[in-house]
Design a protein around this motif. Sequence first.
Motif: not given
Length: 241
Positions: A157-182
């Motif tokens: 949607s071409h955001p001027n501002l992207l709000l992310l609420d707890e993106p790591s919630m419920g994910l495995s440690p490896i996936m959490v690392e991956k999400i933060f990399e992204v």
Amino acid sequence: MVENVLKVQQLKVAYGGIKAVKGIDLVVNKGELITLIGANGAGKTTTLKAITGTLPSCKVEGEILYMGGSIRSKNSFELVTEHLAMVPEGRGVFTRMTIHENLMMGAYTRNDKGGIAADIDKWYAVFPRLKERSAQLAGTLSGGEQQMLAMARALMSHPNLLLLDEPSMGLSPIMVEKIFEVIRNVSAQGVTILLVEQNAKLALQAAHRGYVMDSGLITMSGNAKDMLDDPKVQAAYLGEG
Ligand code: ATP
């Protein structure tokens, strides 16, 4: 010159007699990755809901300026058309649509076909897991993959501002690392982000600046690297000290 994308002034939210947010100030400048951290029930999600117009306005006091104008009385649909995008807790992908169809839905306010196709290619490069699975139904993705899809869809949607609420919630440690990399990668593309997280360490490592919220108030704020080194933050939020 620093441009405020978001400026929250003396925001208060009450649910009946419960004061969830008690008068907070918060600023997100263009291009910044800002994190809002704090314990369960601190008022982080409520703050995001107030910003995105998903709470009845009678519950909200104070001022919320987005791109210089007040959005106090705007609803979430109006805000999407003004390029304010939110990825809520629980992601909210369209489970019976493919990844590609979900991304097209993210671009529904646009009609520049060439630009949409170019953006899909751009975000597939950032999220190669999604590219490999473009024809797969979103409901069959793992939790982490759904989080990536929800972010990519919001970015369409071409955001001027992207709000992310707890993106790591419920994910495995490896996936959490991956999400933060992204998240770091998306921020490096110039997208302005406000990230609400309970994983304070990873959030502060990724962010430019941070705010700590406790019982409805901002109790600390500053440069994210300084906050990581702060003994009080370490003891209370990083499990150190
Ligand atoms: P978490 O990390 O657990 O999601 P949070 O920092 O996001 O916590 P909020 O969800 O904003 O915190 O909740 C702040 C306070 O407001 C809590 O005490 C919560 O119980 C209360 N609250 C949230 N939503 C409602 C509601 N719809 N009705 C009544 N009280 C609510």
